[in-house]
Design an enzyme around this catalytic site. Structure first.
Site, PDB file in Angstrom:
ATOM      1  CB  SER A   1      39.617  38.253  48.041  1.00 27.63           C
ATOM      2  OG  SER A   1      40.605  39.227  48.376  1.00 27.63           O
ATOM      3  NE  ARG A   2      41.458  44.207  48.873  1.00 25.00           N
ATOM      4  CZ  ARG A   2      41.673  45.144  49.794  1.00 25.00           C
ATOM      5  NH1 ARG A   2      40.656  45.839  50.274  1.00 25.00           N
ATOM      6  NH2 ARG A   2      42.892  45.378  50.246  1.00 25.00           N
TER       7      ARG A   2
ATOM      8  CB  SER B   1      53.418  49.074  41.231  1.00 20.76           C
ATOM      9  OG  SER B   1      53.096  50.446  41.389  1.00 20.76           O
TER      10      SER B   1
ATOM     11  CE1 TYR C   1      52.626  47.760  46.404  1.00 19.65           C
ATOM     12  CE2 TYR C   1      53.205  49.686  45.091  1.00 19.65           C
ATOM     13  CZ  TYR C   1      52.444  48.550  45.281  1.00 19.65           C
ATOM     14  OH  TYR C   1      51.495  48.192  44.347  1.00 19.65           O
TER      15      TYR C   1
END
Length: 248
Positions: free
Chosen positions: A15-16, A142, A155
């Site tokens: 979506s982004r 990441s 995370y």
């Protein structure tokens, strides 16, 4: 080179940000892209945009932490298109807090979406890929999964776990023509990073040898390469796209 003509790709978190640009670049390379996110309006708009620009796309609203829903999405895609060539596990969230203050639901939400969601997707995608003896799974992790970061133990755990899982699965499916790789972005300019203060941005920038913030296109182009036929001998790897941040 790096054509995805006649390929079928699923991109989560489309979506982004990074996911949206990956979907656009894959469509430009010839793939039919299934855009996946929780917000149906955003991905419907993206799919319409890609189709209007001459590409091929559809959309599917799904919370990837719901294993049954995500698995059904993948099996439905494989049945409708006769195959699934590429899975991009990009969807992810942050719920930052120092460990001593972190609530259990902050831990659970990040692990359920970032790591368990990828588990569900990979497990479901492998079956149709094995049938076709070909496939590309690309997990967006990441550099935090490699280096850690204060306030992001949840995370970091999810992204480090994604790397380990990818290496394990890569060994399981390599003889079937399926590759499994990770891309570890550094600081990429997205809605998420735009919220950082100028002071924090300057601090981060000073530690990047390339002296610039990355763009979603930097990640998307790496994903395009890994998804292509030219990358068939690359598996179990984590490519850092970070302007040199992890070496500094």
């Amino acid at each position: 080179m790096f054509s995805l003509s006649n390929k079928v790709a699923i991109v989560t978190g489309a979506s982004r940000g990074i996911g949206k640009v990956i979907a656009q670049i894959f469509a430009n390379a010839g793939a039919h892209v299934i855009c996946v996110a929780r917000s149906e309006n955003a991905i419907k708009s993206l799919a319409n945009e890609i189709n209007s620009d001459g590409g091929s796309a559809s959309h599917f609203a799904c919370d990837i932490s719901d294993g049954e829903a995500f698995s059904n999405l993948i099996s439905t895609t494989a049945k409708e298109h006769g195959k699934l060539d590429i899975l991009i596990n990009n969807a992810g969230v942050t719920r930052d807090s120092l460990l001593m203050r972190m609530k259990e639901d902050q831990w659970d939400e990040v692990l359920n979406i970032n790591l368990k969601g990828a588990f569900h997707g990979m497990k479901a995608a492998i079956r149709p890929m094995m049938k076709n003896r070909s496939g590309r799974i690309i997990n967006i992790t990441s550099i935090v999964g490699l280096t850690g970061n204060p306030g992001q133990s949840n995370y970091a755990a999810s992204k480090a776990g994604l790397i380990g899982m990818s290496q394990s699965v890569a060994k399981e499916v390599a003889t079937r023509g399926i590759t499994v790789n990770c891309i570890a972005p550094g600081w990429i300019g997205t809605d998420m990073t735009d919220e950082l203060s100028d002071e924090v941005k300057e601090q981060f920038l000073s530690r990047i040898p390339a002296s610039r913030i990355g763009a979603p296109e930097d990640i998307a182009h790496a994903a395009l390469f890994l998804a292509s036929d030219e990358a068939s001998y690359i598996t179990g790897q984590t490519i850092t796209v970070d302007g040199g941040r992890v070496i500094n």
